[in-house]
Design a protein around this motif. Sequence first.
Motif, PDB file in Angstrom:
ATOM      1  N   LEU A 121       3.920   1.612  -1.179  1.00 41.19           N
ATOM      2  CA  LEU A 121       4.584   1.767  -2.472  1.00 41.19           C
ATOM      3  C   LEU A 121       3.628   2.252  -3.554  1.00 41.19           C
ATOM      4  O   LEU A 121       4.057   2.886  -4.525  1.00 41.19           O
ATOM      5  N   ARG A 126       0.842  -1.202   0.000  1.00 40.04           N
ATOM      6  CA  ARG A 126       0.000   0.000   0.000  1.00 40.04           C
ATOM      7  C   ARG A 126       0.876   1.251   0.000  1.00 40.04           C
ATOM      8  O   ARG A 126       0.616   2.206  -0.725  1.00 40.04           O
ATOM      9  N   VAL A 169       0.515   4.012  -2.791  1.00 39.75           N
ATOM     10  CA  VAL A 169      -0.066   5.302  -2.426  1.00 39.75           C
ATOM     11  C   VAL A 169       0.988   6.417  -2.464  1.00 39.75           C
ATOM     12  O   VAL A 169       0.683   7.558  -2.809  1.00 39.75           O
ATOM     13  N   TYR A 170       2.222   6.071  -2.116  1.00 40.06           N
ATOM     14  CA  TYR A 170       3.312   7.051  -2.127  1.00 40.06           C
ATOM     15  C   TYR A 170       4.429   6.514  -3.024  1.00 40.06           C
ATOM     16  O   TYR A 170       5.450   6.029  -2.530  1.00 40.06           O
ATOM     17  N   GLN A 191      -1.509   4.927  17.041  1.00 40.97           N
ATOM     18  CA  GLN A 191      -0.775   5.992  16.372  1.00 40.97           C
ATOM     19  C   GLN A 191       0.277   6.594  17.309  1.00 40.97           C
ATOM     20  O   GLN A 191       1.352   6.974  16.860  1.00 40.97           O
ATOM     21  N   ASP A 197       1.314   5.394   8.420  1.00 43.36           N
ATOM     22  CA  ASP A 197      -0.062   5.746   8.035  1.00 43.36           C
ATOM     23  C   ASP A 197      -0.704   4.600   7.265  1.00 43.36           C
ATOM     24  O   ASP A 197      -1.882   4.292   7.456  1.00 43.36           O
ATOM     25  N   THR A 230      -1.634   1.839   9.614  1.00 45.24           N
ATOM     26  CA  THR A 230      -2.861   2.191  10.338  1.00 45.24           C
ATOM     27  C   THR A 230      -4.096   1.876   9.507  1.00 45.24           C
ATOM     28  O   THR A 230      -5.069   1.297  10.019  1.00 45.24           O
ATOM     29  N   VAL A 231      -4.067   2.214   8.226  1.00 48.12           N
ATOM     30  CA  VAL A 231      -5.209   1.940   7.342  1.00 48.12           C
ATOM     31  C   VAL A 231      -5.438   0.436   7.216  1.00 48.12           C
ATOM     32  O   VAL A 231      -6.576  -0.041   7.266  1.00 48.12           O
ATOM     33  N   GLN A 267       9.225   3.920  -3.738  1.00 51.03           N
ATOM     34  CA  GLN A 267       9.801   2.815  -4.493  1.00 51.03           C
ATOM     35  C   GLN A 267      11.293   3.008  -4.746  1.00 51.03           C
ATOM     36  O   GLN A 267      11.990   2.059  -5.113  1.00 51.03           O
ATOM     37  N   ARG A 291       6.940   7.727   8.509  1.00 46.98           N
ATOM     38  CA  ARG A 291       5.607   8.238   8.809  1.00 46.98           C
ATOM     39  C   ARG A 291       4.606   7.756   7.765  1.00 46.98           C
ATOM     40  O   ARG A 291       3.471   7.380   8.076  1.00 46.98           O
TER      41      ARG A 291
END
Lengths: 147, 150
Positions: free
Chosen positions: A33, A31, A35-36, A132, A109, A112-113, A40, A105
């Motif tokens: 790699l 997730r 989402v952000y 968190q 996140d 957490t999801v 990568q 960070r």
Amino acid sequence: MVEWTDQERSIITGIFSNLDYEDVGPKALTRCLIVYPWTQRYFSSFGNLYNADAIKSNPNIAAHGVKVVHGLDRAVKNMDNITAAYTDLSVLHSEKLHVDPDNFRLLADCLTVVIAAKMGNAFTPEKQAAFQKFLSGVVAALGKQYH
Amino acid sequence: MHLFPLNSYGCTRFKAIVKAFWAKMSGQADAIGADALSRMLVVYPQTKTYFSHWKDLSPGSAQVKKHGKTIMTGIATAVAKIDDLTAGLLSLSELHAFTLRVDPANFKILSHNLLVAVAILFPDDFTPEVHVAADKFLAAVARALSQKYR
């Protein structure tokens, strides 16, 4: 030094004792790699990351996801001194892996999801707050030895 | 990585994902808004400073539910105006800039809690591909809301 209430401690140990590392680890890292995508940059030797499907089916990424989430175990065992517990890992991420600490960070996140999706309504606001708070401690500890 | 290439096709695809997911979740919008706001107030207690005039800030309180609904009405507007968020959210931007004066750092905080609330209600549909589209969308909404600040 971070102060923990008894309730917070039991929330953290509860989440980790019921954690399916083999499922959550890969999900959290893939997730992150996706989402952000700039994250990568640290995985150029891991094989095919060309698109979301490739990332999700990449066995190197999956194995690494498991490893990374197990990396949280030492914080669970050392909640009263997370900073000290991560000194060597912080040095590793700074001097050998050259990871921008902001990425910790981002991964936190995503984790957490993933945990929220798994636990559903059992992931109450109070549990989210404790989780968190715990992850923030790890994120800070991992960044501590950068200079 | 070619999930959302920087051309109009990529943008079209990302907007389509946002609209499709909004259609799926809009029936639960009020619940999502209330849950996201409840979480924000508990997990990021500094955000309570904006609600010192409320009687009850506890999760699921009447005031929290009502305000969660207000927020999701704003999100619905943003989805409808996704092709020009700056123009579409102009009056909301003015509201946040001149009247509410919410520190824009809080948009990111609320966005995070919206994503958590959505992940809880839609664990299978909130895939990484939907997550990145939603995250980009909420960041774009935050930018549009910040336009009139200075």
